[in-house]
Design a protein around this motif. Sequence first.
Motif, PDB file in Angstrom:
ATOM      1  N   THR A  11     -37.769 113.625  22.843  1.00  0.00           N
ATOM      2  CA  THR A  11     -36.706 113.014  23.652  1.00  0.00           C
ATOM      3  C   THR A  11     -35.356 113.440  23.080  1.00  0.00           C
ATOM      4  OG1 THR A  11     -36.477 111.089  22.220  1.00  0.00           O
ATOM      5  CG2 THR A  11     -38.125 110.923  23.985  1.00  0.00           C
TER       6      THR A  11
ATOM      7  N   LYS B 127     -35.010  97.963  13.353  1.00  0.00           N
ATOM      8  CA  LYS B 127     -36.442  98.030  13.689  1.00  0.00           C
ATOM      9  C   LYS B 127     -37.261  97.089  12.794  1.00  0.00           C
ATOM     10  CE  LYS B 127     -36.018 101.119  17.006  1.00  0.00           C
ATOM     11  NZ  LYS B 127     -36.209 100.736  18.408  1.00  0.00           N
TER      12      LYS B 127
ATOM     13  N   LYS C  65     -28.940 108.101  36.312  1.00  0.00           N
ATOM     14  CA  LYS C  65     -30.274 108.360  35.744  1.00  0.00           C
ATOM     15  C   LYS C  65     -31.301 107.376  36.314  1.00  0.00           C
ATOM     16  CE  LYS C  65     -28.662 110.047  31.237  1.00  0.00           C
ATOM     17  NZ  LYS C  65     -28.758 109.834  29.789  1.00  0.00           N
TER      18      LYS C  65
ATOM     19  N   ILE D 135     -38.530 108.053  26.624  1.00  0.00           N
ATOM     20  CA  ILE D 135     -39.805 107.336  26.721  1.00  0.00           C
ATOM     21  C   ILE D 135     -39.750 106.270  27.823  1.00  0.00           C
ATOM     22  CG2 ILE D 135     -41.383 105.796  25.470  1.00  0.00           C
ATOM     23  CD1 ILE D 135     -40.473 107.291  22.857  1.00  0.00           C
TER      24      ILE D 135
ATOM     25  N   ARG E   5     -28.128 101.900  31.227  1.00  0.00           N
ATOM     26  CA  ARG E   5     -26.658 101.881  31.293  1.00  0.00           C
ATOM     27  C   ARG E   5     -26.079 102.964  32.189  1.00  0.00           C
ATOM     28  NH1 ARG E   5     -25.122 104.217  25.246  1.00  0.00           N
ATOM     29  NH2 ARG E   5     -26.577 105.956  25.350  1.00  0.00           N
ATOM     30  N   THR E   6     -26.890 103.971  32.575  1.00  0.00           N
ATOM     31  CA  THR E   6     -26.353 105.075  33.378  1.00  0.00           C
ATOM     32  C   THR E   6     -26.994 105.068  34.761  1.00  0.00           C
ATOM     33  OG1 THR E   6     -26.248 106.307  31.291  1.00  0.00           O
ATOM     34  CG2 THR E   6     -25.813 107.548  33.307  1.00  0.00           C
TER      35      THR E   6
ATOM     36  N   GLY F  89     -33.786 100.826  29.144  1.00  0.00           N
ATOM     37  CA  GLY F  89     -33.637 102.241  28.816  1.00  0.00           C
ATOM     38  C   GLY F  89     -34.536 103.088  29.689  1.00  0.00           C
TER      39      GLY F  89
ATOM     40  N   TYR G  14     -30.223 101.630  12.226  1.00  0.00           N
ATOM     41  CA  TYR G  14     -31.367 101.873  13.120  1.00  0.00           C
ATOM     42  C   TYR G  14     -32.659 101.353  12.478  1.00  0.00           C
ATOM     43  CZ  TYR G  14     -34.898 104.425  15.818  1.00  0.00           C
ATOM     44  OH  TYR G  14     -35.993 104.753  16.582  1.00  0.00           O
TER      45      TYR G  14
ATOM     46  N   ASN H   9     -37.292  98.926  25.282  1.00  0.00           N
ATOM     47  CA  ASN H   9     -37.362 100.330  24.866  1.00  0.00           C
ATOM     48  C   ASN H   9     -35.995 100.909  24.501  1.00  0.00           C
ATOM     49  OD1 ASN H   9     -38.455 103.309  25.167  1.00  0.00           O
ATOM     50  ND2 ASN H   9     -36.751 103.096  26.610  1.00  0.00           N
TER      51      ASN H   9
ATOM     52  N   ASN I 240     -25.224  97.618  30.641  1.00  0.00           N
ATOM     53  CA  ASN I 240     -25.036  98.158  29.297  1.00  0.00           C
ATOM     54  C   ASN I 240     -25.374  97.067  28.280  1.00  0.00           C
ATOM     55  OD1 ASN I 240     -24.126  99.115  26.849  1.00  0.00           O
ATOM     56  ND2 ASN I 240     -22.438 100.252  27.785  1.00  0.00           N
ATOM     57  N   LEU I 241     -26.403  97.280  27.508  1.00  0.00           N
ATOM     58  CA  LEU I 241     -26.869  96.238  26.579  1.00  0.00           C
ATOM     59  C   LEU I 241     -25.904  96.032  25.413  1.00  0.00           C
ATOM     60  CD1 LEU I 241     -30.689  97.070  26.532  1.00  0.00           C
ATOM     61  CD2 LEU I 241     -29.548  95.176  27.705  1.00  0.00           C
TER      62      LEU I 241
ATOM     63  N   SER J  52     -34.052 107.512  30.839  1.00  0.00           N
ATOM     64  CA  SER J  52     -34.390 108.778  30.171  1.00  0.00           C
ATOM     65  C   SER J  52     -35.412 108.532  29.066  1.00  0.00           C
ATOM     66  CB  SER J  52     -33.126 109.428  29.588  1.00  0.00           C
ATOM     67  OG  SER J  52     -32.447 108.520  28.765  1.00  0.00           O
TER      68      SER J  52
ATOM     69  N   THR K 265     -41.617 111.768  19.132  1.00  0.00           N
ATOM     70  CA  THR K 265     -41.783 112.025  20.569  1.00  0.00           C
ATOM     71  C   THR K 265     -40.587 112.826  21.086  1.00  0.00           C
ATOM     72  OG1 THR K 265     -42.885 109.880  20.707  1.00  0.00           O
ATOM     73  CG2 THR K 265     -42.277 110.896  22.783  1.00  0.00           C
TER      74      THR K 265
ATOM     75  N   SER L 270     -32.643 101.883  22.884  1.00  0.00           N
ATOM     76  CA  SER L 270     -32.163 101.814  21.499  1.00  0.00           C
ATOM     77  C   SER L 270     -31.065 102.824  21.267  1.00  0.00           C
ATOM     78  CB  SER L 270     -33.289 102.120  20.504  1.00  0.00           C
ATOM     79  OG  SER L 270     -34.035 100.980  20.205  1.00  0.00           O
TER      80      SER L 270
ATOM     81  N   SER M 187     -40.720  99.720  17.998  1.00  0.00           N
ATOM     82  CA  SER M 187     -40.398  99.814  16.579  1.00  0.00           C
ATOM     83  C   SER M 187     -40.318 101.283  16.157  1.00  0.00           C
ATOM     84  CB  SER M 187     -41.474  99.065  15.799  1.00  0.00           C
ATOM     85  OG  SER M 187     -41.156  99.056  14.436  1.00  0.00           O
TER      86      SER M 187
HETATM   87  P1  NDP Z   1     -33.549 108.153  24.122  1.00  0.00           P
HETATM   88  O1  NDP Z   1     -32.277 108.159  23.365  1.00  0.00           O
HETATM   89  O2  NDP Z   1     -34.069 109.431  24.674  1.00  0.00           O
HETATM   90  O3  NDP Z   1     -33.506 107.056  25.264  1.00  0.00           O
HETATM   91  C1  NDP Z   1     -32.973 105.800  24.965  1.00  0.00           C
HETATM   92  C2  NDP Z   1     -32.772 105.033  26.229  1.00  0.00           C
HETATM   93  O4  NDP Z   1     -32.059 103.830  25.917  1.00  0.00           O
HETATM   94  C3  NDP Z   1     -31.906 105.797  27.235  1.00  0.00           C
HETATM   95  O5  NDP Z   1     -32.424 105.564  28.525  1.00  0.00           O
HETATM   96  C4  NDP Z   1     -30.548 105.163  27.086  1.00  0.00           C
HETATM   97  O6  NDP Z   1     -29.770 105.210  28.243  1.00  0.00           O
HETATM   98  C5  NDP Z   1     -30.952 103.739  26.767  1.00  0.00           C
HETATM   99  N1  NDP Z   1     -29.828 103.023  26.146  1.00  0.00           N
HETATM  100  C6  NDP Z   1     -29.183 103.358  25.017  1.00  0.00           C
HETATM  101  N2  NDP Z   1     -28.165 102.514  24.813  1.00  0.00           N
HETATM  102  C7  NDP Z   1     -28.195 101.626  25.837  1.00  0.00           C
HETATM  103  C8  NDP Z   1     -27.363 100.548  26.194  1.00  0.00           C
HETATM  104  N3  NDP Z   1     -26.289 100.212  25.481  1.00  0.00           N
HETATM  105  N4  NDP Z   1     -27.659  99.846  27.302  1.00  0.00           N
HETATM  106  C9  NDP Z   1     -28.710 100.192  28.066  1.00  0.00           C
HETATM  107  N5  NDP Z   1     -29.529 101.222  27.802  1.00  0.00           N
HETATM  108  C10 NDP Z   1     -29.250 101.947  26.685  1.00  0.00           C
HETATM  109  O7  NDP Z   1     -34.636 107.529  23.112  1.00  0.00           O
HETATM  110  P2  NDP Z   1     -36.224 107.613  23.107  1.00  0.00           P
HETATM  111  O8  NDP Z   1     -36.746 107.661  24.465  1.00  0.00           O
HETATM  112  O9  NDP Z   1     -36.603 108.613  22.097  1.00  0.00           O
HETATM  113  O10 NDP Z   1     -36.555 106.193  22.433  1.00  0.00           O
HETATM  114  C11 NDP Z   1     -37.127 105.106  23.131  1.00  0.00           C
HETATM  115  C12 NDP Z   1     -37.521 104.074  22.111  1.00  0.00           C
HETATM  116  O11 NDP Z   1     -38.482 104.624  21.212  1.00  0.00           O
HETATM  117  C13 NDP Z   1     -36.368 103.601  21.230  1.00  0.00           C
HETATM  118  O12 NDP Z   1     -36.532 102.216  20.982  1.00  0.00           O
HETATM  119  C14 NDP Z   1     -36.541 104.388  19.951  1.00  0.00           C
HETATM  120  O13 NDP Z   1     -35.985 103.717  18.854  1.00  0.00           O
HETATM  121  C15 NDP Z   1     -38.046 104.451  19.866  1.00  0.00           C
HETATM  122  N6  NDP Z   1     -38.582 105.532  19.055  1.00  0.00           N
HETATM  123  C16 NDP Z   1     -38.487 106.835  19.464  1.00  0.00           C
HETATM  124  C17 NDP Z   1     -39.027 107.855  18.707  1.00  0.00           C
HETATM  125  C18 NDP Z   1     -38.944 109.291  19.128  1.00  0.00           C
HETATM  126  O14 NDP Z   1     -39.437 110.159  18.374  1.00  0.00           O
HETATM  127  N7  NDP Z   1     -38.402 109.612  20.274  1.00  0.00           N
HETATM  128  C19 NDP Z   1     -39.724 107.560  17.437  1.00  0.00           C
HETATM  129  C20 NDP Z   1     -39.749 106.159  17.082  1.00  0.00           C
HETATM  130  C21 NDP Z   1     -39.200 105.206  17.876  1.00  0.00           C
HETATM  131  P3  NDP Z   1     -28.930 106.553  28.623  1.00  0.00           P
HETATM  132  O15 NDP Z   1     -29.954 107.534  29.089  1.00  0.00           O
HETATM  133  O16 NDP Z   1     -28.041 106.097  29.690  1.00  0.00           O
HETATM  134  O17 NDP Z   1     -28.258 106.995  27.381  1.00  0.00           O
END
Ligand code: NDP
Length: 246
Positions: free
Chosen positions: A202, A170, A49, A25, A45-46, A20, A166, A100, A71-72, A23, A200, A102, A152
């Motif tokens: 995002t 976790k 990006k 975190i 997956r993109t 991930g 979700y 990371n 793509n996971l 984009s 955070t 999710s 998590s």
């Molecule tokens: P975002 O949705 O902003 O980013 C998620 C990333 O995962 C993106 O880069 C996305 O790719 C990638 N992704 C999603 N699906 C797939 C897939 N099928 N295959 C490959 N890559 C994939 O989330 P955050 O940055 O907010 O979250 C990062 C982590 O932190 C996650 O595990 C989330 O659960 C956890 N978290 C976040 C919190 C928050 O407040 N933000 C709080 C608690 C936990 P693409 O850009 O192409 O969509």
Amino acid sequence: MFEYQAPENLLRDRIILVTGAGSGIGRTAAKTFAAYGATVILLGRTLEKLEQVYDEIEAAGHPQPALVPLNLESAQEHDFVELTNTLEQEFGHIDGILHNASLLGVRTPIESYDPVIWQQVMQVNLNAPFLLTQILMPLLDKAENASIVFTSSTVGRKGRAYWGAYGISKFATEGLMQTLADELETTSNIRTNCINPGATRTQMRANAYPAENPASVASPEDIMPLYLYLMGSDSLEVNGQSLDAQ
Ligand code: NDP
């Protein structure tokens, strides 16, 4: 906020896979690891990006990253085997994985949770990290010391209404981390821990809390000290922990 001041060359010569990485975190973590000397493997997956992150790391003069568009949700065992073979040829070993990526899925009661979305979320958040870790284990074993970091969430520690697959993914991530940490404690140089990023700024956070002012929550940059700590050698003795980034 977790307090840690990383030395400038904390991650020099370390090879770290970030899922991930395009984009949110993951993007900031990849750029931060590179800034501290790591060669990062950008998985996401993109492609566009990932390419943008790649270009930014190169432009900053940090070690040249590697790009893995995958793509996971649909990735199969053979994709991970292929990735492992490529990384083995290219680097011989890896020093870290940040799991990371999710999917948030939908916010709805369990009673009406769409089983298709349930499977998608479990696939991306739990099954893919399990399989990726398992298949990459020989490369982690070849590192002098390696760090696996899972991501998590607060809803993965205490069940909360409407967070559905979700939150449950976790909980399972915490379980996977603890089981792995216990198995590897005395048999390998691999440590395994979880980060709970906390709220955070995002896209995922904005989707989960559309009415929130984004400026009121931490930025991905703010939470990087814990990410650096767990990837670098100052955390060598830390294993089986679930730590809060803020
Ligand atoms: P975002 O949705 O902003 O980013 C998620 C990333 O995962 C993106 O880069 C996305 O790719 C990638 N992704 C999603 N699906 C797939 C897939 N099928 N295959 C490959 N890559 C994939 O989330 P955050 O940055 O907010 O979250 C990062 C982590 O932190 C996650 O595990 C989330 O659960 C956890 N978290 C976040 C919190 C928050 O407040 N933000 C709080 C608690 C936990 P693409 O850009 O192409 O969509």
